[in-house]
Design a protein around this motif. Structure first.
Motif, PDB file in Angstrom:
ATOM      1  N   PRO A   1     -29.827 -27.156  10.089  1.00  0.00           N
ATOM      2  CA  PRO A   1     -30.043 -28.578   9.781  1.00  0.00           C
ATOM      3  C   PRO A   1     -29.868 -28.971   8.561  1.00  0.00           C
ATOM      4  O   PRO A   1     -28.994 -30.299   8.303  1.00  0.00           O
ATOM      5  CB  PRO A   1     -31.616 -28.807   9.911  1.00  0.00           C
ATOM      6  N   GLU A   2     -29.847 -28.096   7.529  1.00  0.00           N
ATOM      7  CA  GLU A   2     -29.223 -28.510   6.112  1.00  0.00           C
ATOM      8  C   GLU A   2     -27.827 -28.417   6.253  1.00  0.00           C
ATOM      9  O   GLU A   2     -27.289 -29.372   5.400  1.00  0.00           O
ATOM     10  CB  GLU A   2     -29.635 -27.251   4.989  1.00  0.00           C
TER      11      GLU A   2
ATOM     12  N   LYS B   1     -26.022 -29.455   8.611  1.00  0.00           N
ATOM     13  CA  LYS B   1     -25.683 -30.840   9.399  1.00  0.00           C
ATOM     14  C   LYS B   1     -25.958 -31.983   8.521  1.00  0.00           C
ATOM     15  O   LYS B   1     -25.117 -32.850   8.340  1.00  0.00           O
ATOM     16  CB  LYS B   1     -26.574 -30.995  10.494  1.00  0.00           C
ATOM     17  N   GLU B   2     -26.968 -31.903   7.411  1.00  0.00           N
ATOM     18  CA  GLU B   2     -27.199 -32.809   6.574  1.00  0.00           C
ATOM     19  C   GLU B   2     -25.967 -32.860   5.580  1.00  0.00           C
ATOM     20  O   GLU B   2     -25.549 -34.145   5.238  1.00  0.00           O
ATOM     21  CB  GLU B   2     -28.463 -32.625   5.899  1.00  0.00           C
ATOM     22  N   ARG B   3     -25.633 -32.073   5.107  1.00  0.00           N
ATOM     23  CA  ARG B   3     -24.446 -31.785   4.327  1.00  0.00           C
ATOM     24  C   ARG B   3     -23.138 -32.503   4.847  1.00  0.00           C
ATOM     25  O   ARG B   3     -22.418 -33.127   3.896  1.00  0.00           O
ATOM     26  CB  ARG B   3     -24.478 -30.558   3.356  1.00  0.00           C
TER      27      ARG B   3
ATOM     28  N   LEU C   1     -23.407 -36.162   4.996  1.00  0.00           N
ATOM     29  CA  LEU C   1     -23.259 -36.699   3.571  1.00  0.00           C
ATOM     30  C   LEU C   1     -21.416 -36.605   3.201  1.00  0.00           C
ATOM     31  O   LEU C   1     -21.165 -37.805   2.635  1.00  0.00           O
ATOM     32  CB  LEU C   1     -23.953 -36.181   2.629  1.00  0.00           C
TER      33      LEU C   1
ATOM     34  N   GLU D   1     -28.073 -44.036  11.020  1.00  0.00           N
ATOM     35  CA  GLU D   1     -28.561 -42.819  11.833  1.00  0.00           C
ATOM     36  C   GLU D   1     -28.162 -41.596  11.380  1.00  0.00           C
ATOM     37  O   GLU D   1     -28.664 -40.443  11.694  1.00  0.00           O
ATOM     38  CB  GLU D   1     -28.155 -43.056  13.324  1.00  0.00           C
ATOM     39  N   THR D   2     -27.172 -41.501  10.543  1.00  0.00           N
ATOM     40  CA  THR D   2     -26.517 -40.297  10.120  1.00  0.00           C
ATOM     41  C   THR D   2     -26.969 -39.970   8.647  1.00  0.00           C
ATOM     42  O   THR D   2     -26.624 -38.935   8.454  1.00  0.00           O
ATOM     43  CB  THR D   2     -24.765 -40.228  10.168  1.00  0.00           C
ATOM     44  N   LEU D   3     -27.635 -40.725   8.171  1.00  0.00           N
ATOM     45  CA  LEU D   3     -28.037 -40.411   6.514  1.00  0.00           C
ATOM     46  C   LEU D   3     -29.354 -40.066   6.460  1.00  0.00           C
ATOM     47  O   LEU D   3     -30.123 -40.529   7.054  1.00  0.00           O
ATOM     48  CB  LEU D   3     -27.642 -41.837   5.916  1.00  0.00           C
ATOM     49  N   PRO D   4     -29.570 -39.238   5.473  1.00  0.00           N
ATOM     50  CA  PRO D   4     -30.998 -38.610   5.275  1.00  0.00           C
ATOM     51  C   PRO D   4     -31.723 -39.696   4.724  1.00  0.00           C
ATOM     52  O   PRO D   4     -32.958 -39.777   4.549  1.00  0.00           O
ATOM     53  CB  PRO D   4     -30.861 -37.388   4.349  1.00  0.00           C
ATOM     54  N   PHE D   5     -31.095 -40.648   4.128  1.00  0.00           N
ATOM     55  CA  PHE D   5     -32.059 -41.878   3.501  1.00  0.00           C
ATOM     56  C   PHE D   5     -31.682 -43.220   4.196  1.00  0.00           C
ATOM     57  O   PHE D   5     -31.437 -44.322   3.945  1.00  0.00           O
ATOM     58  CB  PHE D   5     -31.407 -42.219   1.996  1.00  0.00           C
TER      59      PHE D   5
ATOM     60  N   ASP E   1     -33.319 -45.208   6.162  1.00  0.00           N
ATOM     61  CA  ASP E   1     -34.189 -46.320   6.280  1.00  0.00           C
ATOM     62  C   ASP E   1     -34.079 -46.830   4.981  1.00  0.00           C
ATOM     63  O   ASP E   1     -34.194 -48.165   4.835  1.00  0.00           O
ATOM     64  CB  ASP E   1     -35.563 -45.519   6.338  1.00  0.00           C
TER      65      ASP E   1
END
Length: 204
Positions: free
Chosen positions: A14-15, A17-19, A22, A114-118, A120
Motif C-alpha cells: 500500500p505504501e 502504491k501511494e508513492r 503521488l 480518488e488517487t490522492l492520499p489527501f 478529501d
C-alpha cells in the motif's frame, strides 16, 4: 537474474502504491507548465501557462490574506494553488470557449481525488473555491482577477489597445474594497517601473 524476476512479480505494498500515485500526481502537475492560458489567443499578445498564473495568484492571495488579517493565510494560498489543477486534464477554457464547450470538470476533480492520499482535502479546496462563499475563497478569487489585471496592464504598456477593454471587465469581477484599491494602484503603475525607475545605477 532470478531474484530480479521475483521482485518484479511481487505485489506492491500500500505504501508503494501511494508513492506511485503521488509520483503520477506530480507529473500531472507538470502538465500545467505546458498548458497555455487560452485567453491570450483572443487578446493577440502575451502568453503564460496555467502554472505561471497559479504561482503569482498564490503569492497575491497570501498578500491579500495578510492585509485582511485573515485567520488562515495558508488556506488562501492552497485555494489559489489548487484552483486550476483540474486544467491539467481539461485544458483551459476561456470565456468564448465556454459559450460552446461543456467540460466535465467535476469528473476530472473526482477522478484525481480518488488517487490522492489527501483527496478529501483536494475536493474541499476545489468545492470551496468554486462556491466562493467563504472569506478565503473570496480572497482567492480576488487574487485570480488581480493576476489577470496585472498581465493585462503589462500588455497595455506594451501597446495592446484591446487590453484596456479586457481590464474593464476584470475590474467588475472584483468583490472587495482591498481588491479594488490594489487594482487602482496597478493601473497607474508602470509595469517596468519596479526595475527601471530610480535604478539608473543598475545600468551604469
Amino acid at each position: 537474474m532470478d531474484r530480479n524476476i521475483e521482485l518484479v512479480k511481487e505485489e506492491p505494498t500500500p505504501e508503494r502504491k501511494e508513492r506511485r500515485a503521488l509520483a503520477n500526481f506530480f507529473f500531472e502537475l507538470g502538465m500545467l507548465k505546458r498548458t497555455p492560458r487560452s485567453g491570450f489567443q483572443f487578446l493577440g499578445t502575451g502568453r503564460e501557462s496555467v502554472a505561471e498564473h497559479s504561482f503569482r495568484t498564490a503569492v497575491i492571495g497570501y498578500t491579500l490574506a495578510r492585509l485582511s488579517d485573515h485567520s488562515d493565510p495558508f488556506r488562501v494560498v492552497c485555494l489559489c494553488l489548487f484552483h486550476d489543477v483540474p486544467e491539467a486534464r481539461t485544458g483551459d477554457m476561456n470565456y468564448v470557449n465556454k459559450q460552446y464547450v461543456t467540460v466535465d470538470e467535476a469528473k476530472a476533480v473526482r477522478d484525481l481525488a480518488e488517487t490522492l492520499p489527501f483527496g478529501d482535502a483536494f475536493l474541499e479546496f476545489i468545492e470551496e473555491y468554486r462556491a466562493c462563499r467563504t472569506e478565503a475563497a473570496v480572497l482567492a478569487h480576488e487574487a485570480d482577477q488581480l493576476d489577470l489585471i496585472l498581465e493585462l496592464k503589462h500588455q497595455k504598456d506594451l501597446g495592446n489597445a484591446y487590453a484596456e477593454r479586457w481590464i474593464h471587465f476584470a475590474l467588475k469581477r472584483l468583490k472587495t474594497p482591498l481588491g479594488h484599491r490594489l487594482a487602482d494602484e496597478i493601473l497607474v503603475t508602470d509595469s517596468a517601473g519596479w526595475w527601471f525607475d530610480g535604478n539608473d545605477h543598475w545600468w551604469a
